[in-house]
Design an enzyme around this catalytic site. Structure first.
Site, PDB file in Angstrom:
ATOM      1  CB  ALA A  69      -0.914   0.002   1.223  1.00 18.46           C
ATOM      2  CE1 TYR A 138       4.613   6.085  -4.423  1.00 22.75           C
ATOM      3  CE2 TYR A 138       6.233   5.700  -6.144  1.00 22.75           C
ATOM      4  CZ  TYR A 138       5.309   5.216  -5.242  1.00 22.75           C
ATOM      5  OH  TYR A 138       5.075   3.861  -5.161  1.00 22.75           O
ATOM      6  CE  LYS A 142       6.385   3.432  -2.282  1.00 17.69           C
ATOM      7  NZ  LYS A 142       5.799   2.263  -1.591  1.00 17.69           N
TER       8      LYS A 142
END
Length: 313
Positions: A69, A138, A142
């Site tokens: 997710a 993004y 991460k």
């Protein structure tokens, strides 16, 4: 083996859940926000995915967590601090889950990261040893999550496995591959007939197979792996292969790359142009050597399966 999967309703998660459910030695539970929203036989409802989420009930007796997710897109580009929005889920939510997993006795935590952690363009294939160079929010989130996971692993002894896939394709894939597929299916002429870049992709079946391998393989513990098909394509060749798999003509106009980049820059689409025109290759030799893994599906097989619903009769 008791395994819990997050992101089971997403593109990767749906395929992964199906594969894990078919394994006789794995008992899979999918963490969902709404009961009945996945195709899993066993679900546990978890409200949210942030720093305050309570995972205690979901993690009972689990040996492996597969965390697929993530927040991949922010609709409003004009947010004052979009990175903070990514961090709420991708960093804070991930590390909260990892801490609770370690406390619950989880043995291994598999984190689906992104090749964007390495960067979004290269002149030689990325490896797991390269210095991270995330250039988008993004990917930055991460990378921050990865760093936090290593710290938790060192503190608790929980095994960490990180997988960084490039563009993932398959039937129903979102994002860039879905857009390219729709363009070809509609017969739209594209000025991409003279692109000589090299891009690594990963078929969803290959990515799922690598993740499943990492669930139990002893050599996967505390390692980073790059995922890929083992065959790189130019954007031009990819579009031709997609058209061939569909049984449709490829309508590609050979426009020079320099002209395309110049026009995209003027239109404020330089990032989009880089993804279409630039090279991004990954070296998957570590997974081959350390895990004895090889992609079970070829690019041709993967693309044929991905666009099967579009094939002409």
């Amino acid at each position: 083996m008791e395994v819990i999967l997050t992101g089971a309703t997403g593109f990767i998660g749906r395929h992964l859940a199906k594969s894990l459910d078919n394994l006789t030695d794995v008992k899979l539970t999918c963490a969902v926000r709404r009961a009945g929203s996945s195709n899993c036989d066993r679900e546990v409802v978890v409200n949210g995915l942030d720093s305050d989420t309570d995972w205690s009930e979901a993690l009972t007796k689990k040996l492996v967590v597969i965390h697929a997710a993530a927040r991949a897109h922010i609709v409003k580009d004009d947010l004052p601090d979009p990175l903070s929005e990514y961090r709420k889920i991708n960093v804070d939510g991930t590390l909260n889950l990892a801490r609770e997993a370690a406390s619950a006795g989880v043995r291994r935590f598999i984190f689906i990261s992104s090749i964007g952690v390495n960067g979004n363009i290269n002149q030689r294939p990325f490896t797991e040893e390269d210095r991270p160079n995330p250039s988008e929010f993004y990917a930055q989130s991460k990378w921050e999550a990865e760093q936090g996971l290593w710290e938790i692993g060192k503190e608790t002894g929980m095994e960490i496995v990180i997988i960084r896939p490039p563009l993932v394709y398959g039937s129903g894939a979102p994002g860039n591959f879905g857009a390219l597929t729709r363009w070809v299916e509609k017969g739209i002429p594209l000025p991409l007939g003279a692109i000589r870049n090299q891009r690594s992709l990963v078929a969803i079946d290959n990515l799922v197979d690598l993740i499943v391998t990492c669930v139990e393989h002893p050599n996967a513990a505390n390692q980073v792996f790059l995922a890929g098909d083992g065959e790189d394509l130019s954007t031009t060749e990819l579009l031709k292969r997609v058209a061939q798999a569909m049984g449709r003509p490829s309508r590609l106009i050979p426009v020079p790359e320099g002209a395309l980049m110049f026009g995209a820059t003027l239109l404020g689409k330089k990032g989009v142009a880089q993804r279409l025109l630039g090279s991004l290759q990954v070296d998957i030799s570590k997974a081959r050597q350390l895990l004895g893994w090889k992609p079970p599906v070829t690019v041709t097989e993967g693309l044929t399966k991905a666009v099967g619903s579009y094939r002409c009769e």
